[in-house]
Scaffold this motif. Sequence first.
Motif, PDB file in Angstrom:
ATOM      1  N   LEU A  26     -13.292   5.677  -1.985  1.00 16.78           N
ATOM      2  CA  LEU A  26     -12.889   5.178  -0.667  1.00 16.78           C
ATOM      3  C   LEU A  26     -11.723   4.218  -0.846  1.00 16.78           C
ATOM      4  O   LEU A  26     -11.866   3.150  -1.438  1.00 16.78           O
ATOM      5  CB  LEU A  26     -14.050   4.464   0.022  1.00 16.78           C
ATOM      6  N   TYR A  27     -10.529   4.637  -0.371  1.00 16.20           N
ATOM      7  CA  TYR A  27      -9.326   3.817  -0.456  1.00 16.20           C
ATOM      8  C   TYR A  27      -9.268   2.855   0.718  1.00 16.20           C
ATOM      9  O   TYR A  27      -9.594   3.212   1.846  1.00 16.20           O
ATOM     10  CB  TYR A  27      -8.076   4.704  -0.458  1.00 16.20           C
ATOM     11  N   ARG A  56      -7.009  -0.481  -8.495  1.00 13.26           N
ATOM     12  CA  ARG A  56      -6.977   0.650  -9.429  1.00 13.26           C
ATOM     13  C   ARG A  56      -5.518   0.875  -9.800  1.00 13.26           C
ATOM     14  O   ARG A  56      -4.722   1.306  -8.970  1.00 13.26           O
ATOM     15  CB  ARG A  56      -7.562   1.908  -8.789  1.00 13.26           C
ATOM     16  N   HIS A  57      -5.166   0.548 -11.044  1.00 10.50           N
ATOM     17  CA  HIS A  57      -3.796   0.705 -11.517  1.00 10.50           C
ATOM     18  C   HIS A  57      -3.603   2.143 -11.972  1.00 10.50           C
ATOM     19  O   HIS A  57      -4.235   2.582 -12.929  1.00 10.50           O
ATOM     20  CB  HIS A  57      -3.505  -0.271 -12.655  1.00 10.50           C
ATOM     21  N   VAL A  58      -2.786   2.866 -11.249  1.00 12.02           N
ATOM     22  CA  VAL A  58      -2.529   4.279 -11.538  1.00 12.02           C
ATOM     23  C   VAL A  58      -1.021   4.493 -11.597  1.00 12.02           C
ATOM     24  O   VAL A  58      -0.245   3.649 -11.157  1.00 12.02           O
ATOM     25  CB  VAL A  58      -3.169   5.197 -10.468  1.00 12.02           C
ATOM     26  N   ASP A  59      -0.631   5.634 -12.173  1.00 10.44           N
ATOM     27  CA  ASP A  59       0.791   5.949 -12.214  1.00 10.44           C
ATOM     28  C   ASP A  59       1.364   5.838 -10.811  1.00 10.44           C
ATOM     29  O   ASP A  59       0.825   6.412  -9.874  1.00 10.44           O
ATOM     30  CB  ASP A  59       1.020   7.357 -12.752  1.00 10.44           C
ATOM     31  N   GLY A  60       2.412   5.088 -10.661  1.00 13.78           N
ATOM     32  CA  GLY A  60       3.061   4.969  -9.364  1.00 13.78           C
ATOM     33  C   GLY A  60       2.621   3.764  -8.562  1.00 13.78           C
ATOM     34  O   GLY A  60       3.112   3.544  -7.464  1.00 13.78           O
ATOM     35  N   GLY A  61       1.670   2.958  -9.046  1.00 18.35           N
ATOM     36  CA  GLY A  61       1.317   1.779  -8.284  1.00 18.35           C
ATOM     37  C   GLY A  61      -0.133   1.357  -8.398  1.00 18.35           C
ATOM     38  O   GLY A  61      -0.854   1.769  -9.295  1.00 18.35           O
ATOM     39  N   VAL A  62      -0.531   0.528  -7.453  1.00 17.36           N
ATOM     40  CA  VAL A  62      -1.889   0.000  -7.389  1.00 17.36           C
ATOM     41  C   VAL A  62      -2.501   0.462  -6.082  1.00 17.36           C
ATOM     42  O   VAL A  62      -1.873   0.360  -5.023  1.00 17.36           O
ATOM     43  CB  VAL A  62      -1.889  -1.546  -7.447  1.00 17.36           C
ATOM     44  N   ARG A  63      -3.708   0.968  -6.149  1.00 16.24           N
ATOM     45  CA  ARG A  63      -4.477   1.330  -4.962  1.00 16.24           C
ATOM     46  C   ARG A  63      -5.782   0.552  -5.014  1.00 16.24           C
ATOM     47  O   ARG A  63      -6.303   0.274  -6.091  1.00 16.24           O
ATOM     48  CB  ARG A  63      -4.784   2.829  -4.911  1.00 16.24           C
ATOM     49  N   TYR A  64      -6.308   0.197  -3.869  1.00 11.94           N
ATOM     50  CA  TYR A  64      -7.568  -0.525  -3.767  1.00 11.94           C
ATOM     51  C   TYR A  64      -8.629   0.463  -3.320  1.00 11.94           C
ATOM     52  O   TYR A  64      -8.441   1.184  -2.338  1.00 11.94           O
ATOM     53  CB  TYR A  64      -7.431  -1.700  -2.793  1.00 11.94           C
ATOM     54  N   ALA A  65      -9.740   0.508  -4.074  1.00 12.57           N
ATOM     55  CA  ALA A  65     -10.754   1.520  -3.785  1.00 12.57           C
ATOM     56  C   ALA A  65     -12.112   1.095  -4.300  1.00 12.57           C
ATOM     57  O   ALA A  65     -12.227   0.346  -5.269  1.00 12.57           O
ATOM     58  CB  ALA A  65     -10.361   2.854  -4.422  1.00 12.57           C
ATOM     59  N   ALA A  98     -17.367  17.784  -7.086  1.00  9.13           N
ATOM     60  CA  ALA A  98     -16.029  17.391  -6.643  1.00  9.13           C
ATOM     61  C   ALA A  98     -15.975  15.883  -6.389  1.00  9.13           C
ATOM     62  O   ALA A  98     -16.989  15.236  -6.187  1.00  9.13           O
ATOM     63  CB  ALA A  98     -15.648  18.129  -5.357  1.00  9.13           C
ATOM     64  N   VAL A  99     -14.753  15.360  -6.391  1.00 13.48           N
ATOM     65  CA  VAL A  99     -14.517  13.973  -6.005  1.00 13.48           C
ATOM     66  C   VAL A  99     -13.965  14.000  -4.587  1.00 13.48           C
ATOM     67  O   VAL A  99     -12.913  14.562  -4.336  1.00 13.48           O
ATOM     68  CB  VAL A  99     -13.520  13.276  -6.954  1.00 13.48           C
ATOM     69  N   THR A 100     -14.716  13.427  -3.655  1.00 14.50           N
ATOM     70  CA  THR A 100     -14.282  13.321  -2.269  1.00 14.50           C
ATOM     71  C   THR A 100     -13.468  12.039  -2.134  1.00 14.50           C
ATOM     72  O   THR A 100     -13.919  10.977  -2.550  1.00 14.50           O
ATOM     73  CB  THR A 100     -15.491  13.275  -1.319  1.00 14.50           C
ATOM     74  N   GLU A 101     -12.263  12.150  -1.586  1.00 12.82           N
ATOM     75  CA  GLU A 101     -11.414  10.989  -1.370  1.00 12.82           C
ATOM     76  C   GLU A 101     -11.264  10.756   0.117  1.00 12.82           C
ATOM     77  O   GLU A 101     -10.927  11.679   0.862  1.00 12.82           O
ATOM     78  CB  GLU A 101     -10.031  11.207  -1.978  1.00 12.82           C
ATOM     79  N   GLU A 102     -11.520   9.527   0.542  1.00 10.74           N
ATOM     80  CA  GLU A 102     -11.350   9.127   1.936  1.00 10.74           C
ATOM     81  C   GLU A 102     -10.543   7.840   1.968  1.00 10.74           C
ATOM     82  O   GLU A 102     -10.659   7.004   1.073  1.00 10.74           O
ATOM     83  CB  GLU A 102     -12.703   8.894   2.609  1.00 10.74           C
ATOM     84  N   THR A 103      -9.745   7.698   3.005  1.00 10.98           N
ATOM     85  CA  THR A 103      -8.974   6.477   3.214  1.00 10.98           C
ATOM     86  C   THR A 103      -9.425   5.863   4.526  1.00 10.98           C
ATOM     87  O   THR A 103      -9.495   6.555   5.542  1.00 10.98           O
ATOM     88  CB  THR A 103      -7.461   6.798   3.268  1.00 10.98           C
ATOM     89  N   LEU A 104      -9.752   4.578   4.490  1.00 12.79           N
ATOM     90  CA  LEU A 104     -10.141   3.907   5.727  1.00 12.79           C
ATOM     91  C   LEU A 104      -9.035   4.034   6.754  1.00 12.79           C
ATOM     92  O   LEU A 104      -7.860   3.859   6.412  1.00 12.79           O
ATOM     93  CB  LEU A 104     -10.409   2.424   5.481  1.00 12.79           C
ATOM     94  N   PRO A 105      -9.378   4.329   7.996  1.00 15.96           N
ATOM     95  CA  PRO A 105      -8.346   4.368   9.035  1.00 15.96           C
ATOM     96  C   PRO A 105      -7.584   3.046   9.057  1.00 15.96           C
ATOM     97  O   PRO A 105      -8.175   1.979   8.972  1.00 15.96           O
ATOM     98  CB  PRO A 105      -9.148   4.570  10.328  1.00 15.96           C
ATOM     99  N   GLY A 106      -6.267   3.144   9.102  1.00 14.58           N
ATOM    100  CA  GLY A 106      -5.425   1.958   9.131  1.00 14.58           C
ATOM    101  C   GLY A 106      -5.018   1.461   7.756  1.00 14.58           C
ATOM    102  O   GLY A 106      -4.159   0.598   7.651  1.00 14.58           O
TER     103      GLY A 106
END
Length: 121
Positions: A26-27, A56-65, A98-106
Amino acid sequence: MEPLPGPSGSGTVVLDIGPHAGALVLYTDEALAGAEIEIRPGGAAWAGVHTAVRPRHVDGGVRYAGVFGPVPEGAYDIRLKGGGPGSFDLRVEVVAGAVTEETLPGASGAPLANHRGGQAQ
């Protein structure tokens, strides 16, 4: 409150998924860093199953999850731990194997996760 581990690097999260279970990533926005999010099977009682939102430090930047896994296949409700002001209500569908990926609205930014052989990076 439990101490919060440091940020995750690329390839440091290993998930036990397969025919028995999937996983959920969940991003969120950076504003939720350190917040605890909880999960429950759709419509069941909240039982305190939770994870922390971390950088989460990944190629291309940081994402919060927040990462949940392994999670049996099915529908799940997600919210800030304890609900209340500022919480959200989200329903997600987790698929076994599978890995389900969701992003919080907004939330800003698209996910940068890569999946390979049961690993979320």
